[in-house]
Design an enzyme around this catalytic site. Structure first.
Site, PDB file in Angstrom:
ATOM      1  N   LEU A  62      -8.062   4.002  11.715  1.00  0.00           N
ATOM      2  CA  LEU A  62      -8.647   2.986  12.304  1.00  0.00           C
ATOM      3  C   LEU A  62      -7.962   2.295  13.594  1.00  0.00           C
ATOM      4  CD1 LEU A  62     -10.987   0.850  11.837  1.00  0.00           C
ATOM      5  CD2 LEU A  62      -9.228  -0.682  10.347  1.00  0.00           C
ATOM      6  N   SER A  63      -6.736   2.253  13.505  1.00  0.00           N
ATOM      7  CA  SER A  63      -5.962   1.825  14.646  1.00  0.00           C
ATOM      8  C   SER A  63      -6.061   2.671  15.820  1.00  0.00           C
ATOM      9  CB  SER A  63      -4.354   1.737  14.316  1.00  0.00           C
ATOM     10  OG  SER A  63      -3.726   3.054  14.052  1.00  0.00           O
ATOM     11  N   ASP A 104       0.894  -1.212  -0.058  1.00  0.00           N
ATOM     12  CA  ASP A 104      -0.058  -0.057   0.045  1.00  0.00           C
ATOM     13  C   ASP A 104       1.071   1.117   0.051  1.00  0.00           C
ATOM     14  OD1 ASP A 104      -2.205  -1.609  -0.045  1.00  0.00           O
ATOM     15  OD2 ASP A 104      -2.719  -1.389   2.023  1.00  0.00           O
ATOM     16  N   THR A 115      -9.150   2.927   6.875  1.00  0.00           N
ATOM     17  CA  THR A 115      -8.810   1.629   7.085  1.00  0.00           C
ATOM     18  C   THR A 115      -7.139   1.525   7.648  1.00  0.00           C
ATOM     19  OG1 THR A 115      -8.565   1.318   4.809  1.00  0.00           O
ATOM     20  CG2 THR A 115     -10.572   0.606   5.850  1.00  0.00           C
ATOM     21  N   ASP A 144      -1.512  13.044  21.821  1.00  0.00           N
ATOM     22  CA  ASP A 144      -0.068  12.604  21.078  1.00  0.00           C
ATOM     23  C   ASP A 144      -0.169  13.247  19.560  1.00  0.00           C
ATOM     24  OD1 ASP A 144       0.704  11.422  23.343  1.00  0.00           O
ATOM     25  OD2 ASP A 144       0.791   9.598  22.510  1.00  0.00           O
TER      26      ASP A 144
END
EC number: 2.7.1.23
Length: 291
Positions: free
Chosen positions: A191-192, A73, A187, A176
């Site tokens: 997403l994380s 990606d 995504t 942060d």
């Protein structure tokens, strides 16, 4: 047919697929231009190719019908930065890891070439995020397919990101960092950090805080017509800005406006490639013994 190819280094297991790709392109008499970095890697790896055309800068990219990204990606994100406002369609062959954007497997390269030659594909247009600043942040490549991110540069202190939507105050994020994500990037990093998944053609951005100090602060979905102004304060007087794979450290005097770009990325998709299929395969949705 004329195509351009950009890539990075890849595992030795991918070598036969890459060699087969160049053999197939040669057999079909496809004119090929390689990025300079990818050609250097191919030469060092001893992988034969027949192309003598090379580009080093985005403006040197030929008038190609399409661009092939050979990697994961991240390589496809780089490829989109090479294409820029020319909006040449791009397709990703996944010889990397996740392959959420680069969805063509190496085993299907021959099928992909045949489909491209016979126009058996569709174009999937994706929104890009654009960053305006009082300084040149990314060597003129101020757009990205996934996200724009602000993060702290040290390991201890948070930063404060004062955020405005269309000049109306939204929030001061003690965190942060902060992510402004496109639907395509929903995504990824967003997403994380707890952000929602958006279908690719949603006309929205996601404002996602990274480890916010206030636990009641959550990701926010806003319309992509909004202009997002960001003012950053830090004990170290500097912070890190990232736009897809490009990043640099800047100081507190840096002015930042984030908006939708005036052009789009055009991703080539094979007929059996869909976003929902990718969600299920990459995020393991539906893999439940009750189904």
């Amino acid at each position: 047919m004329k195509i351009a190819i950009h890539g990075r280094n890849f595992n030795e297991s991918a070598r036969p697929f890459i060699e087969n790709m160049f053999d197939e392109l040669s057999r079909r008499k496809v004119e090929v231009q390689l990025s300079k970095s990818f050609r250097t890697f191919l030469d060092q790896a001893g992988i034969s190719h027949y192309s003598e055309q090379v580009y080093e800068k985005p403006e040197e990219l030929c008038d190609a019908r399409l661009v092939v990204s050979m990697g994961g990606d991240g390589t496809l994100l780089e490829t989109i930065s090479h294409v820029g406002k020319r909006q040449i369609p791009a397709i990703g062959i996944n010889v990397g890891r996740l392959g959420f954007l680069a969805t063509v497997s190496p085993e299907r390269i021959t099928d992909m070439i045949a489909a491209l030659e016979n126009s058996q594909f569709r174009i999937d247009e994706r929104t890009l995020v654009e960053v305006e600043s009082n300084i040149d942040l990314f060597d003129g490549l101020n757009f990205g397919l996934n996200d724009f991110t602000i993060t702290k540069t040290d390991t201890s202190s948070m930063i404060t990101v004062h955020t405005y939507l269309n000049d109306e105050f939204l929030n001061s994020y003690w965190a942060d960092g902060l992510i402004i994500s496109t639907p395509t990037g929903s995504t990824g990093y967003s997403l994380s950090c707890g952000g929602p998944v958006l279908v690719p053609h949603s006309q929205n951005f996601i404002v996602t805080p990274i480890s916010p100090h206030n636990l009641n602060v959550r990701p926010l979905v806003v319309e992509d017509t909004a202009v997002i102004r960001l003012e950053v304060k830090s004990r170290s007087s500097n912070f890190l800005v990232s736009l897809d794979a490009r990043s640099r450290i800047v100081d507190e005097n840096t002015q930042l406006l984030v908006r939708k770009a005036g052009f789009r990325a055009r991703l080539i998709k094979m007929k059996d490639d869909s976003f929902l299929n990718t969600l299920r395969s990459k995020l393991s949705w539906g893999l439940d013994m009750r189904n």
